[in-house]
Motif scaffolding. Structure first.
Motif, PDB file in Angstrom:
ATOM      1  N   LYS A  49       0.839  -1.191   0.000  1.00 44.11           N
ATOM      2  CA  LYS A  49       0.000   0.000   0.000  1.00 44.11           C
ATOM      3  C   LYS A  49       0.875   1.242   0.000  1.00 44.11           C
ATOM      4  CE  LYS A  49      -0.204   0.180   5.010  1.00 44.11           C
ATOM      5  NZ  LYS A  49      -0.991   0.330   6.194  1.00 44.11           N
ATOM      6  N   TYR A  50       0.241   2.337  -0.362  1.00 44.34           N
ATOM      7  CA  TYR A  50       0.890   3.636  -0.241  1.00 44.34           C
ATOM      8  C   TYR A  50      -0.092   4.581   0.430  1.00 44.34           C
ATOM      9  CZ  TYR A  50       2.594   8.267  -1.122  1.00 44.34           C
ATOM     10  OH  TYR A  50       3.004   9.562  -0.947  1.00 44.34           O
ATOM     11  N   SER A  51       0.392   5.320   1.381  1.00 48.76           N
ATOM     12  CA  SER A  51      -0.421   6.309   2.070  1.00 48.76           C
ATOM     13  C   SER A  51       0.435   7.545   2.289  1.00 48.76           C
ATOM     14  CB  SER A  51      -0.885   5.755   3.419  1.00 48.76           C
ATOM     15  OG  SER A  51      -1.310   6.792   4.260  1.00 48.76           O
ATOM     16  N   HIS A  52      -0.126   8.719   2.056  1.00 48.26           N
ATOM     17  CA  HIS A  52       0.615   9.961   2.301  1.00 48.26           C
ATOM     18  C   HIS A  52       1.044  10.063   3.761  1.00 48.26           C
ATOM     19  CE1 HIS A  52      -0.007  11.606  -1.665  1.00 48.26           C
ATOM     20  NE2 HIS A  52      -1.299  11.325  -1.577  1.00 48.26           N
ATOM     21  N   LEU A  53       0.262   9.496   4.654  1.00 52.30           N
ATOM     22  CA  LEU A  53       0.571   9.567   6.080  1.00 52.30           C
ATOM     23  C   LEU A  53       1.408   8.386   6.557  1.00 52.30           C
ATOM     24  CD1 LEU A  53      -2.952  10.692   7.332  1.00 52.30           C
ATOM     25  CD2 LEU A  53      -0.945  12.126   6.918  1.00 52.30           C
ATOM     26  N   GLY A  54       1.221   7.218   5.955  1.00 52.68           N
ATOM     27  CA  GLY A  54       1.877   6.020   6.460  1.00 52.68           C
ATOM     28  C   GLY A  54       3.072   5.537   5.681  1.00 52.68           C
TER      29      GLY A  54
ATOM     30  N   LYS B  55       8.390  -1.276   5.905  1.00 59.40           N
ATOM     31  CA  LYS B  55       7.679  -0.008   5.725  1.00 59.40           C
ATOM     32  C   LYS B  55       8.687   1.115   5.503  1.00 59.40           C
ATOM     33  CE  LYS B  55       4.343   2.974   7.982  1.00 59.40           C
ATOM     34  NZ  LYS B  55       3.626   3.203   9.234  1.00 59.40           N
TER      35      LYS B  55
ATOM     36  N   GLY C 166       7.342   7.677   2.497  1.00 55.43           N
ATOM     37  CA  GLY C 166       6.745   7.927   1.190  1.00 55.43           C
ATOM     38  C   GLY C 166       7.713   8.419   0.136  1.00 55.43           C
TER      39      GLY C 166
END
Length: 166
Positions: free
Chosen positions: A98-103, A126, A129
């Motif tokens: 996954k990609y998340s701006h926050l994670g 992990k 970003g």
């Protein structure tokens, strides 16, 4: 010699194109750096593995470094000793989670030493970003090196992609 406006514009555009091509041809990407640094990274990795097997852990920025396969063989009580320390992983990128701006970016990989093993266990890392474009560019199947904070294999940094890690 009297040049028309159109001729002058063509000359300016040609010069701009040549300058752009010059700058673009000299630009390196993560793959270029990995190719250049492969021998150094592999030698470093092998040395960390040998020292990890002997219990003589190198230190990076005040944290002990243990090689991933050595860490995996430890019992849970021994692993607790390494909480907050670093693991050095040499792995093959197998999947983007996954990609998340926050994670950040979650990825799955297998240890490079287990690439021939059909039952190789996928583990997850992990990354911040900022590594998304490099990981996408390098792609599934890439052979990579990373430092990650234990015990969760998070806060990882890619090694050998043009950033200072020495």
């Amino acid at each position: 010699m009297n040049l028309t406006l159109l001729s002058k514009i063509k000359i300016i555009l040609a010069v701009i194109c040549l300058c752009c091509q010059f700058f673009l041809s000299g630009a390196k990407n993560a793959s270029d750096y990995l190719k250049e640094e492969h021998q150094i990274l592999d030698s470093y990795y092998q040395q960390v593995k040998i020292q990890s097997q002997r219990g003589q852990y190198p230190v990076f920025r005040g944290r002990k470094i243990i090689e991933h396969s050595v860490y995996a063989t430890l019992e849970n009580m021994q692993k607790k000793y390494f909480a907050g320390e670093l693991v050095l992983s040499h792995f093959i990128l197998k999947e983007f989670i996954k990609y998340s701006h926050l994670g950040g970016v979650g990825i799955g990989g297998i240890l490079a030493s287990e690439v021939e093993n059909k039952k190789a266990k996928i583990f997850y890392l992990k990354f911040d970003g900022r590594y998304l474009s490099d990981l996408e560019f390098l792609g599934i199947g890439s052979e990579l090196y990373a430092y990650c904070v234990l015990p969760d294999f998070n806060h990882c940094i890619l090694l050998g992609i043009g950033e200072d890690w020495k």
